[in-house]
Design an enzyme around this catalytic site. Structure first.
Site, short mmCIF file in Angstrom:
data_model
loop_
_atom_site.label_atom_id
_atom_site.label_comp_id
_atom_site.label_asym_id
_atom_site.label_seq_id
_atom_site.Cartn_x
_atom_site.Cartn_y
_atom_site.Cartn_z
N ALA A 190 0.83 -1.20 0.00
CA ALA A 190 0.00 0.00 0.00
C ALA A 190 0.87 1.26 0.00
O ALA A 190 0.71 2.14 -0.84
CB ALA A 190 -0.93 -0.02 1.22
N CYS A 228 1.49 -18.78 32.37
CA CYS A 228 0.51 -19.38 33.26
C CYS A 228 -0.89 -18.84 33.00
O CYS A 228 -1.88 -19.55 33.17
CB CYS A 228 0.91 -19.16 34.71
SG CYS A 228 2.37 -20.11 35.19
N LYS A 252 3.94 -8.18 -8.27
CA LYS A 252 3.33 -6.88 -8.09
C LYS A 252 4.28 -5.76 -8.48
O LYS A 252 3.87 -4.73 -9.01
CB LYS A 252 2.89 -6.70 -6.64
CG LYS A 252 2.06 -5.45 -6.44
CD LYS A 252 1.52 -5.37 -5.05
CE LYS A 252 0.67 -4.12 -4.90
NZ LYS A 252 0.17 -3.95 -3.54
N ASP A 287 7.02 -3.94 5.87
CA ASP A 287 6.02 -4.28 6.88
C ASP A 287 6.60 -5.02 8.08
O ASP A 287 5.86 -5.60 8.86
CB ASP A 287 4.90 -5.11 6.26
CG ASP A 287 5.40 -6.42 5.66
OD1 ASP A 287 6.62 -6.69 5.73
OD2 ASP A 287 4.58 -7.20 5.14
N ASN A 288 7.93 -5.04 8.21
CA ASN A 288 8.51 -5.70 9.38
C ASN A 288 9.80 -5.00 9.79
O ASN A 288 10.48 -4.38 8.97
CB ASN A 288 8.76 -7.19 9.11
CG ASN A 288 9.83 -7.43 8.07
OD1 ASN A 288 11.02 -7.50 8.39
ND2 ASN A 288 9.43 -7.54 6.81
#
Length: 1039
Positions: free
Chosen positions: A490, A634, A530, A578-579
């Site tokens: 995007a 836990c 793309k 994106d990371n």
């Protein structure tokens, strides 16, 4: 005669317009095919006028056409495939409101098209485009853009209208948007809309300035002010007092704010709190808050969950004519400017009304006249709006650039305006109250004398709106730029479009923009990369743009492609990733090659921009975000209190059942587990289950296994928990969940290569014959209640048990041809049953713990860790990125000229501030930063390469340093140690006379590629006094 094509590539489809104004690529997916190109030709019929009205306002009965009706989606059904990521931002209820809203967008210059694009992608019911102007280089008509805008979203009816804005026509819309509209018309339309309950957005851009106004009526109901997920916390104490004080467990801050509303469940003792209407709170501390009068309530005993409740509230607006000094601040360093610009824009409207055009670019006569008009406006302004001292320099600059039209300013302002429109339609998020002004004057040249009126004259080309602001020199520089755009999602497509519109890499001489993206597919053409498709499309936007598309990761495996020559020929890098890991990788490359970096990202309505400039700012890696909050083990295993806990548990369950056992078994069959004497007991148990105890032979075996596992997780384990922690009230786990059994059985069959089944009726019949052993809780089982207990629990290894398990496992020779198939979780394939299992497993566990379940859509968001996205945020964020690009290309040298940004359009909140300077270090009284390094030429004048001994001596006595001594104690290249003071003498003696590259090849056990021109070496040093000296890295050039 000018002929040009502008085709917008987007994940929703292309649209075409003939304009020098900004066009925007969209964010989401669709099945729309690429359509044919459209062209417009012919010279401008007359000199353009940026002050010409986009509308003619006559408040009478209309005889013209009405707005269009939707072709599809007349009901409230939502295409979750199309709107998936936007749904995670807005939610289903807000989307339903959008799908019943009709919108008018008047004025179709760059800003109007930007707004129209965003709201069409947003999914309103119908959009009518209105403009009475004629097509020009710097403009476009509604007829030209309507067909292409309509292709963006087939669920939205898009129609064109060129008549007057009359009462009957305006009355057919829920929201009206005015752009490029004279002030007189704004006031007339604004009063009509306010009196008839029609929501109004007014937006305008003038060069480096933007303006936004919102009027959503006297009684707007706001259902959710921020869009954040409701918070919850575990209660540990409630006092009997007026007001009562609630204390939460101290494992995490409750996160509430004063004025929030909360509700209580599962409180023991003080039962009056359970099920009451939402209670307003006042925060007392990170773990405490006060509520209502609890002095007459029962005594609190234990437990309880407190949850935030979103309570609707009513807000009211005033019309344009009566709006007071309500300004949203975008930059607190410019807190006084909105009120000044409020006066300046009124004066600008007067200037346009008198002359028919805006002030000429950088014309002193027109600027002087605008200042005079502004003084008159200020003199007759209301007392609350009147300025004690008019900022004449600001008004002067407004006059200088008002004739300009910039794609980045349109993108930013258009993103904000479209988001406000979505708020008006949906009632979600806090609107702008009521004026917002923005300026980016830092983009102007730091040398104020660099711009002259002659340099800003129009050239009758697509860049005239930009030249009017910056002059022709910057346009020439932009055309020669070589930029590396990493990512074609995007943000990447938005950046690429803006690059084309501003002319980046579009000059003569072969300047190129490079696009890198790995495997982003289009729904309508899954076989294409793309990056290839985006590169081809952007060349339709601007045929002069030189684009090269790649499909490679930037990393160690592609160093031969993205080598020294590649990076050294770049002018800068723009990230659209994106990371964090990929961002850090590109950041390191930019620091090493001393290249500027434009970094950005979005998360729903939040967007951030960071500009990294060599020697001036810190790098992306200089600071890190706080680590993501993890859920205590836990709590996940035994005591969940929120659906997020049960969904994470379900994800762990998926991997523990369908991935890890298959991987462990495969390793065993490859004899890996047999190499060591002591293997983890749990691993051997898992292999035993996979190969011996639970190995299925048929589909029926898989169904039986799923049934037994269901009972283990949702009945037996819960009974054991209740045995250890007896409650006052038991809850039933409900009937056998066939959804769980069908998904689990099929996935279990897949791991063994067995054929599954979708026959639910047959599975239900089979389940009736399954004999489920009765379960009796054991008294010797200890259940840990905190991670601290878990850390102090030492696992004892029973050697005899290990040997016993090994003896029970079949040898690989007895399993010829047998293999298992680990399943990697994939949220995006609805046919693979992965999300079916997650939803069923999570909601069953939620039922065990009386937690409200989550539908598939919400479960997919949380379990799949999907990043929400919306077109408005992307457009606004990319607009801010490109404003920083202007500064980088001009070579701004003052830190205060640059801006890092964080925006949250939901609040709305803006934090725009100058970047941090790089941290400074020192050695021998010399300062250095992360951008500095030692440059060492490895190839000596005699043609031989420097040896390790020569390298060490170079730092001791060479001409590199002013100090007579800098002793290297350790030398490394990446993770490889080349030299250390504690190295064995024999190894050191042998290594000292070896060339540096030979040592690197020997230690790393790989040859240096022909593309390698230099090595990055890290040093640990001591000065002549024996103290550690912090020094820069070394760039060791070998050719």
């Amino acid at each position: 005669q000018h002929v040009f094509f502008i085709l917008l590539f987007s994940r929703w489809g292309p649209y075409l317009c003939t304009s020098g104004s900004p066009l925007t690529l969209s964010l989401q997916t669709s099945t729309l095919p690429l359509s044919e190109k459209r062209c417009a030709s012919g010279p401008d019929p007359k000199p353009s006028s940026d002050c010409s009205s986009a509308c003619s306002v006559r408040l009478r009965v209309s005889t013209g056409p009405t707005n269009g009706m939707p072709r599809k989606g007349s009901g409230t059904d939502i295409d979750e495939g199309l709107y998936s990521r936007q749904l995670y931002v807005l939610g289903h209820e807000a989307m339903k409101h959008l799908q019943t809203s009709t919108v008018l967008v008047s004025g179709l210059r760059g800003l109007g098209v930007e707004i129209a694009k965003n709201i069409i992608l947003g999914g309103v019911r119908a959009v009518t485009l209105h403009d009475q102007g004629v097509a020009r280089w710097a403009d476009l008509s509604s007829q030209a853009s309507q067909p292409r805008l309509a292709e963006l979203n087939s669920y939205v009816a898009v129609s064109a209208y060129t008549g007057a804005l009359v009462e009957d026509f305006l009355g057919g819309f829920q929201v009206v948007v005015l752009t490029n509209t004279p002030l007189e018309d704004q006031l007339q339309v604004g009063e009509f809309c306010h009196s008839h309950g029609i929501k109004l957005v007014v937006a305008d851009t003038r060069g480096l300035f933007g303006q936004l106004f919102c009027d959503f009526g006297e009684e707007m109901i706001l259902t959710d002010c921020n869009g954040e997920q409701p918070l919850s916390a575990v209660v540990s104490m409630v006092t009997k007092d007026n007001p009562g004080v609630v204390t939460c467990l101290d494992e995490a801050r409750h996160g509430f704010e004063s004025g929030d509303f909360v509700s209580f469940t599962e409180v023991q003792g003080m039962n009056e709190l359970n099920g009451t209407s939402p209670i307003e709170i006042k925060v007392l501390g990170p773990y405490t808050f006060s509520i209502c009068d609890t002095s007459s309530f029962s005594d609190y005993i234990r437990g309880g969950i407190v949850s935030q409740v979103k309570v609707p509230k009513k807000i009211s607006f005033v019309s344009v004519l009566g709006a007071g000094p309500y300004f949203v601040t975008t930059d607190y360093a410019k807190a006084s400017r909105p009120a000044q610009l409020h006066i300046g824009f009124q004066a600008l409207h007067q200037f346009c009304a008198q002359h028919g055009w805006p002030p000429r670019p950088h014309n002193e006569e027109d600027a002087t006249e605008l200042v005079t008009l502004a003084q008159a406006v200020n003199a007759r302004a209301q007392p609350v709006l009147q300025q004690d001292s008019l900022d004449e320099d600001l008004i002067w600059k407004l006059a200088y650039v008002a004739a300009g039209d910039l794609a980045p300013i349109n993108a930013f302002t258009g993103g904000l305006a479209a988001q406000e429109l979505l708020k008006a339609c949906s009632g979600k998020f806090t609107p702008v109250m009521q004026w917002l002004y923005f300026d980016a004057l830092e983009c102007l040249p730091e040398d104020t004398k660099a711009l002259t009126e002659e340099k800003c004259l129009p050239c009758q080309n697509r860049y005239d709106g930009q030249v009017a602001v910056f002059g022709s020199d910057l346009q020439e520089k932009l055309g020669k730029q070589r930029y590396f755009l990493v990512g074609a999602g995007a943000i990447g497509c938005e950046l690429l479009k803006n690059f084309a519109m501003i002319g980046l890499g579009c000059g003569e001489g072969g300047a190129k923009s490079n696009l890198n993206q790995q495997f982003l597919f289009q729904p309508w053409d899954i076989s294409k990369f793309k990056s290839d498709t985006a590169a081809a499309a952007v060349q339709q936007i601007n045929p002069h743009m030189r684009v090269m598309s790649h499909q490679n990761r930037v990393g160690p495996d592609t160093e031969h492609i993205y080598d020294d020559d590649f990076f050294q020929n770049l002018d800068g890098v723009a990230n659209a990733l994106d990371n964090v890991d990929a961002r850090v990788c590109m950041d390191r490359h930019c620091v090493y090659y001393q290249k500027p970096l434009l970094e950005s990202g979005t998360l729903g309505t939040k967007g951030s921009v960071q500009v990294v400039v060599p020697f001036l700012t810190e790098s992306y890696s200089s600071s890190q975000d706080p680590p993501e909050k993890s859920i205590p083990i836990c709590k996940l295993k035994n005591f969940p209190n929120a659906i997020q806990h049960t969904l994470q548990w379900a994800r762990d369950e998926f991997d523990g059942l369908f991935k890890q056992p298959a991987e462990n078994t495969s390793k065993f069959l490859e004899r890996i587990l047999r190499l060591a004497d002591n293997q983890p007991l749990e691993v051997l148990k898992a292999v035993q289950c996979s190969l011996v105890l639970q190995r299925p032979q048929t589909w029926a075996d898989c169904v039986i296994w799923a049934c037994h596992h269901w009972h283990t997780q949702y009945s037996n384990n819960i009974q054991q928990l209740l045995h250890n922690f007896p409650p006052n009230q038991l809850t039933s786990s409900g009937p056998l969940h066939l959804d769980y059994v069908m998904a689990a059985a099929n996935l279990f069959a897949q791991t063994y290569g067995l054929m599954g089944s979708q026959d639910r009726a047959a599975a239900a019949i089979l389940l009736k014959s399954v004999q489920v052993p009765s379960f009796t809780p054991r008294s010797d089982v200890k259940i840990l209640v905190s991670d601290q207990e878990l850390q102090h629990t030492s696992a004892s290894v029973d050697d005899s048990r290990l040997q016993e398990l090994k003896a029970m496992l079949p040898s690989p020779e007895k399993l010829p041809g047998f293999r298992m198939y680990p399943l990697n979780f994939n949220k995006d394939d609805d046919s693979n049953l992965h999300m079916d299992f997650i939803v069923a497993a999570s909601n069953l566990r939620a039922e065990n713990y009386n937690i409200p379940p989550a539908d598939r859509h919400k479960s997919k968001l949380i379990a799949g860790k999907i990043i929400p996205a919306i077109a408005t945020t992307t457009a606004a964020t990319v607009g801010l990125v490109c404003l920083e690009l202007y500064k980088v290309v001009q070579g701004h040298q003052h830190l205060e000229s640059y801006k890092n940004s964080f925006v949250n359009l939901a609040l709305p909140f803006f934090s725009i501030s100058e970047p941090l300077a790089p941290p400074r270090h020192q050695y021998h009284n010399q300062e250095w930063t992360l951008w500095d390094r030692f440059e060492v030429q490895g190839l000596q004048p005699n043609g031989k390469e420097m040896t390790l001994k020569q390298f060490l001596d170079y730092f001791k006595w060479g001409p590199l340093l002013h100090s007579p001594y800098l002793g290297i104690t350790m030398l490394s290249q990446g993770v490889y140690m080349l030299y250390s003071f504690f190295m064995p003498a024999t190894k050191l003696k042998k290594r000292l006379d070896q060339p540096m590259t030979e040592i690197v090849s020997r230690v790393s056990k790989r040859k240096l590629g022909h593309h390698v021109r230099a090595l990055l070496l890290e040093l640990c040093c001591k000065d002549e006094s024996g103290e550690d000296a912090e020094v820069p890295s070394v760039r060791y050039t070998i050719c």
